[in-house]
Scaffold this active site. Structure first.
Site, PDB file in Angstrom:
ATOM      1  N   GLY A  24       0.788  -1.230   0.000  1.00 20.02           N
ATOM      2  CA  GLY A  24       0.000   0.000   0.000  1.00 20.02           C
ATOM      3  C   GLY A  24       0.818   1.277   0.000  1.00 20.02           C
ATOM      4  O   GLY A  24       0.345   2.308   0.493  1.00 20.02           O
ATOM      5  N   THR A  26       1.675   3.222  -2.578  1.00 20.59           N
ATOM      6  CA  THR A  26       1.107   4.264  -3.440  1.00 20.59           C
ATOM      7  C   THR A  26      -0.146   4.879  -2.813  1.00 20.59           C
ATOM      8  O   THR A  26      -0.308   6.103  -2.800  1.00 20.59           O
ATOM      9  CB  THR A  26       0.785   3.692  -4.835  1.00 20.59           C
ATOM     10  N   SER A  27      -1.038   4.051  -2.288  1.00 15.93           N
ATOM     11  CA  SER A  27      -2.262   4.596  -1.691  1.00 15.93           C
ATOM     12  C   SER A  27      -1.938   5.445  -0.463  1.00 15.93           C
ATOM     13  O   SER A  27      -2.550   6.498  -0.246  1.00 15.93           O
ATOM     14  CB  SER A  27      -3.232   3.469  -1.329  1.00 15.93           C
ATOM     15  N   ASP A  49       7.629   4.006  -9.040  1.00 15.99           N
ATOM     16  CA  ASP A  49       7.271   2.590  -8.942  1.00 15.99           C
ATOM     17  C   ASP A  49       6.744   2.113 -10.294  1.00 15.99           C
ATOM     18  O   ASP A  49       5.770   2.660 -10.810  1.00 15.99           O
ATOM     19  CB  ASP A  49       6.184   2.421  -7.872  1.00 15.99           C
TER      20      ASP A  49
END
Length: 587
Positions: A24, A26-27, A49
């Site tokens: 997680g 990126t979130s 990424d």
């Protein structure tokens, strides 16, 4: 258990997020960027990424040039494509030699510059400007980097020999040969970037993990590796922590308690780091409102009358029957850490034994005491097991390489070579050689190998062999057992690769890249196995059921667009360890 993470905890201008694929990053980066922008801060979010889905999150096409996010004042985003950067970088290094060296030498140079380290260095080259360019830095209150460089890459940047055209002078057969050879004019710029990373007043490293053992171990490794080079201002975020469970729902209860048990086994080093948590949520973290909700108290829907998602894929039994019927002799399981490769490999081995085959299972998981468990069982007379310790094999391989070239290198060159041998690719090569020795000794049995080498490693071994014939001074050598195994792996009548993934964005995207990598080496994976699927369970927990519904799109993507054949394994109440427990996968 742990306080909830809030962007108010951020005190520095630069934030770097790191963690294994699928945790997680990126979130978390996106939600943090939105919250800081909402508070009036001017924020730049940069992703390096390869599996990044920034475009999907914000619904806008992004490039390496920062672009304003229309729906959020003060937020700008940039999506650097490290693969494209690496391709351009490779050509800048290799191009000048195309007319000077034989074709085999050029092929080796290109493959040596195709590894993960080169991609990471190319990405670092791209975002160095965001760290060191005062015109850029002065525009923003916060610059957030989704995906931090590893300690190995940063140590390479600090070694003086890396800047001396090392690629031209030595071919020792290691994995990330001369990845900096084309960047000699940027030494001072990189030095400034590394200094900014190490400055606690400027930079915070955010380690993102999940509450499971493999993700925690990876976070611990990254933490210690980066501490060694001075990046000590660290924060740990445990993402996806299920807050409550339903006692009457077996899946919900088991899911909750397994997470808590994993956290009890957290490495001591991580316990010393300031730690926060984020909740396990059922909704997709795309769109601005969902990102804003992540830092608010989570109230899932209490509606339990949703239809259970339908999954019409076969189970692991179909994979085993296929291998048994077709006489497959060599089976690799492959996938990113934490997706369950070792368990799937073990279950395949047990399933084939149950069909009357003699099977040898070899694993690189030193924590899997499978040999003891299997040998104590009366049903496993046709199953033999070996465990390859990666640390032992890497040390053996490094000693072998160093012994061949130590007399030809000065102290600085030797230091560079030693650091080069710390790369992840080195471990793949060393372990592959150990695998090859196991396969060479095996006759009249099926060999199941947990953790296959990537296409890059296989091509590198091939290229090293060609190179050693082409250039007398080369010390790149491929053992006979490994040399014989390479064509066997490429023969689909003898060998099959099983790609193991989860029904989530990052694991699927990373598995897809692995498949592309293998296809470069003329290997086409036959089966994909979607592991630990909530869609294949009957949970009525509203959060877990919501996640099960979200899995459907990724299951469809794998089945229709990625896999030649696809199977699915449900999220199980207990971890299956030992021969009898593993039979549950095929019943």
């Amino acid at each position: 258990m742990y306080p909830s993470f809030s962007p108010n905890h951020i005190q520095t201008q630069f934030l770097f997020l790191t963690g294994k694929g699928g945790v997680g990053k990126t979130s978390t980066a996106c939600a943090t960027a939105v919250a800081l922008a909402d508070s009036g801060k001017k924020v730049l979010l940069i992703s390096t990424d390869p599996a990044s889905n920034l475009q999907d999150v914000f619904g806008i096409e992004l490039t390496s040039t920062p672009k304003a996010i229309p729906s959020i004042e003060n937020l700008f985003a940039s999506n650097i494509d490290p693969e494209a950067s690496a391709k351009a970088y490779r050509e800048s290094v290799v191009g000048p030699y195309r007319d000077k060296f034989p074709e085999a030498v050029i092929a080796t140079m290109e493959e040596q510059l195709s590894g993960a380290c080169t991609v990471e260095i190319a990405a670092f080259d791209e975002f160095t400007g965001f760290l060191t360019n005062s015109e850029v830095v002065n525009q923003y209150n916060h610059i957030i980097f989704d995906t931090a460089p590893t300690g190995h890459t940063l140590r390479l940047l600090q070694l003086p020999t890396a800047w001396k055209g090392f690629l031209e002078e030595s071919t020792h057969g290691a994995s990330c040969l001369g990845p900096l050879s084309g960047l000699a004019d940027k030494k001072d710029l990189y030095s400034s970037a590394v200094s900014a990373l190490s400055d606690a007043a400027k930079t915070t490293l955010i380690l993102v993990t999940r509450p499971d053992v493999s993700a925690l171990l990876e976070a611990d490794r990254a933490s210690q590796e980066l501490k060694e080079i001075g990046i000590k201002n660290q924060m740990l975020i445990i993402n996806g922590l299920l807050q409550h469970y339903i006692e009457t729902d077996e899946i919900s209860s088991a899911f909750y308690h397994r997470q808590r048990d994993s956290l009890k086994r957290m490495p001591d080093n991580l316990k010393e780091i300031i730690t926060y948590s984020l909740p396990y949520v059922s909704y997709s973290l795309t769109g601005v409102e969902n990102l804003r909700n992540l830092f608010k108290p989570y109230k899932p829907s209490t509606t339990l009358d949703m239809e259970n998602p339908s999954v019409n894929l076969p189970g692991l039994k179909a994979v085993i029957e296929d291998f048994s019927a077709n006489g497959t002799k060599l089976i690799f399981t492959m996938g990113k850490g934490g997706v369950g490769k070792t368990t799937v490999a073990s279950a395949i081995a047990v399933g084939l034994v149950e069909k009357g085959h003699r099977v040898h299972l070899t694993t690189t998981d030193p924590a899997a005491h499978l040999e003891y468990q299997f040998q104590s069982n009366s049903f496993n007379q046709n199953l033999t097991i070996s465990s390859i310790n990666p640390k032992v094999e890497v040390e053996k391989y490094k000693a072998e390489v160093l012994s061949r070239v130590s007399n030809d290198l000065d102290e600085a060159g030797l230091a560079y070579l030693k650091e080069d041998l710390e790369s992840p690719c080195t471990e793949e090569i060393a372990v592959f050689q150990a695998f090859a020795e196991v396969v060479a000794k095996s006759e009249n049995e099926i060999v199941v190998i947990d953790t296959a080498p990537t296409g890059h490693t296989l091509l590198l071994l091939d290229a090293s062999e060609s190179y050693s014939k082409e250039i007398e001074r080369s010390t790149g050598k491929v053992p006979e057992s490994a040399r014989k195994l390479l064509p066997q792996i490429r023969n689909p009548k003898e060998t099959s690769v099983v790609i193991v993934t989860l029904a989530e964005a990052t694991p699927v995207l990373e598995a897809s890249r692995l498949q592309d990598d293998l296809r470069r080496a003329s290997i086409n994976p036959k089966w994909w196995v979607i592991n630990q699927s909530l869609s294949a369970t009957n949970t009525n927990d509203p959060i877990l059921k919501g996640k099960a519904i979200a899995e459907q799109g990724w299951i469809q993507e794998v089945n229709e667009n990625k896999a030649e054949k696809c199977a699915i394994i449900p999220w199980l109440l207990e971890e299956k360890v030992g021969y009898d427990k593993l039979k549950d996968y095929i019943n």
